[in-house]
Design an enzyme around this catalytic site. Sequence first.
Site, PDB file in Angstrom:
ATOM      1  CG  HIS A  58      -2.410  -0.816   1.019  1.00  0.00           C
ATOM      2  ND1 HIS A  58      -2.109  -2.204   1.428  1.00  0.00           N
ATOM      3  CD2 HIS A  58      -3.302  -0.417   0.648  1.00  0.00           C
ATOM      4  CE1 HIS A  58      -3.422  -2.651   0.994  1.00  0.00           C
ATOM      5  NE2 HIS A  58      -4.129  -1.685   0.658  1.00  0.00           N
ATOM      6  N   GLY A  59       2.149   1.081   0.511  1.00  0.00           N
ATOM      7  CA  GLY A  59       2.831   2.467   0.397  1.00  0.00           C
ATOM      8  C   GLY A  59       4.189   2.241   1.186  1.00  0.00           C
TER       9      GLY A  59
END
Length: 478
Positions: free
Chosen positions: A326-327
């Site tokens: 996700h990041g």
Amino acid sequence: MLFNSLDFAIFLPIVFALYWCIPQKNNKAQNVLIVIASYLFYGWWDWRFLSLILLSTLVDYYVGYTLSRKQKKSHKKLLLWLSISINLGILGFFKYYNFFLDNFISAFSLVGQEFTASSLKVILPVGISFYTFQTLSYTIDIYRGKLQPAKDMIGFAAFVCFFPQLVAGPIERATHLLPQFYRKRTFVYTKAVDGVKQILWGLFKKVVIADNCAEYANYIFTNSEELSGSTLVIGAVLFTFQIYGDFSGYSDIAIGTARFFGFDLKQNFSFPYFSRCIAEFWRRWHISLSTWFRDYVYIPLGGSRGNVWQQVRNTFIIFIISGFWHGANWTFIVWGMLNALYFLPLLLAKKNRNHIEIVAKGKLVPSVNDIFKMISTFSLTMLAWIFFRAENIAHAWQYLTTIFSSSLFQYPEVIPKQELLLIICFLIIEWVGREGTYAIQIIGTKHKKGLRYTLYYGIALAILWFRGSEQQFIYFQF
């Protein structure tokens, strides 16, 4: 190009008209149009990054074509790792270069060593995590013998860049979507109408629920040090519905749009906030990603087989990787680890498959036990979302400590009455329609025409009347 923009409202009818003007038996010409339209759709954001999509397309088409012609397993494995290395190498550079560099420098400083290196101003290409995983499924499935290589380059390119789900999913498997590009596609009125309804519901989720919640959630998270614990709870609730309305709304619009062109995309959300445990939540949230990690990472690691240590290890690996996907921020990794901690007791007690069917199936009202389980699961999920939304670990910690302080019992400084009322209405519709693939699908088949159209026009008016200020889709950053 955003789904909720005027540009897309003009773009879609033009592409739709041109697409169905092509003779239906000529699917190759239709595929050419899809590729052109998809490159225009993506290039509208930044045409320079079309080269990355083209590179992934060429690499994986070549690898897939060559894999089917190699006999030695060692040669096949080398080709597979070529695809994995190039795809994940590109993803890693654009998404994680500065993260690893900053942490590398920090690690040296902890032992008293100075290390200097320049960060790069790397722009994260929209949707790179999504189309990278989609093309990887193609080469992995060919390697496993589950899929034959693409028949031609154009069809494969259309599969990689199909504009409805290009930038934020669903992440389609090659075994499901790719064959559809080689079949004759005919216009089916009922299918198109179903697509319109799903787009309508997706737009409602995005512009009415997510965009309105975003305004207050952003304010509360930004000013969390100055607000009471009770207000921060409201902020966490609003973000919980913002991210659901934003991401599942995008998926609904993508799936509905694909139906216009004769394609079926897989369901990506299945009413996750009605889950009775975390295991059920992860079967219903971002289904295409969860099942991707399950099939290509979790099961090859051994899954839930093996001894207790192996089960714990595999669970943490899958959730940490999911968080990191996700990041490039420690908050996402902690978010993944927290969900792993939630999941572990169910796995070890062998209760992770207890809730397969939708809650209170065939009933209007759930049991008291189901209500308690849904509220408990929602609360745990909401607490985890705080790490997902926070700027950093310190921000998340400050947010949580304020919630669990005496200020939790103060009167909130911010009470967005309209937004909370809209959420209640939204939940009622979702609950009534929870046995469909999207909320208003069941209402469209089980109720009288007058009620159906009252609902449809009501949703359309709500989109026009209650729409919030335009916000970028959250998952564009992933």
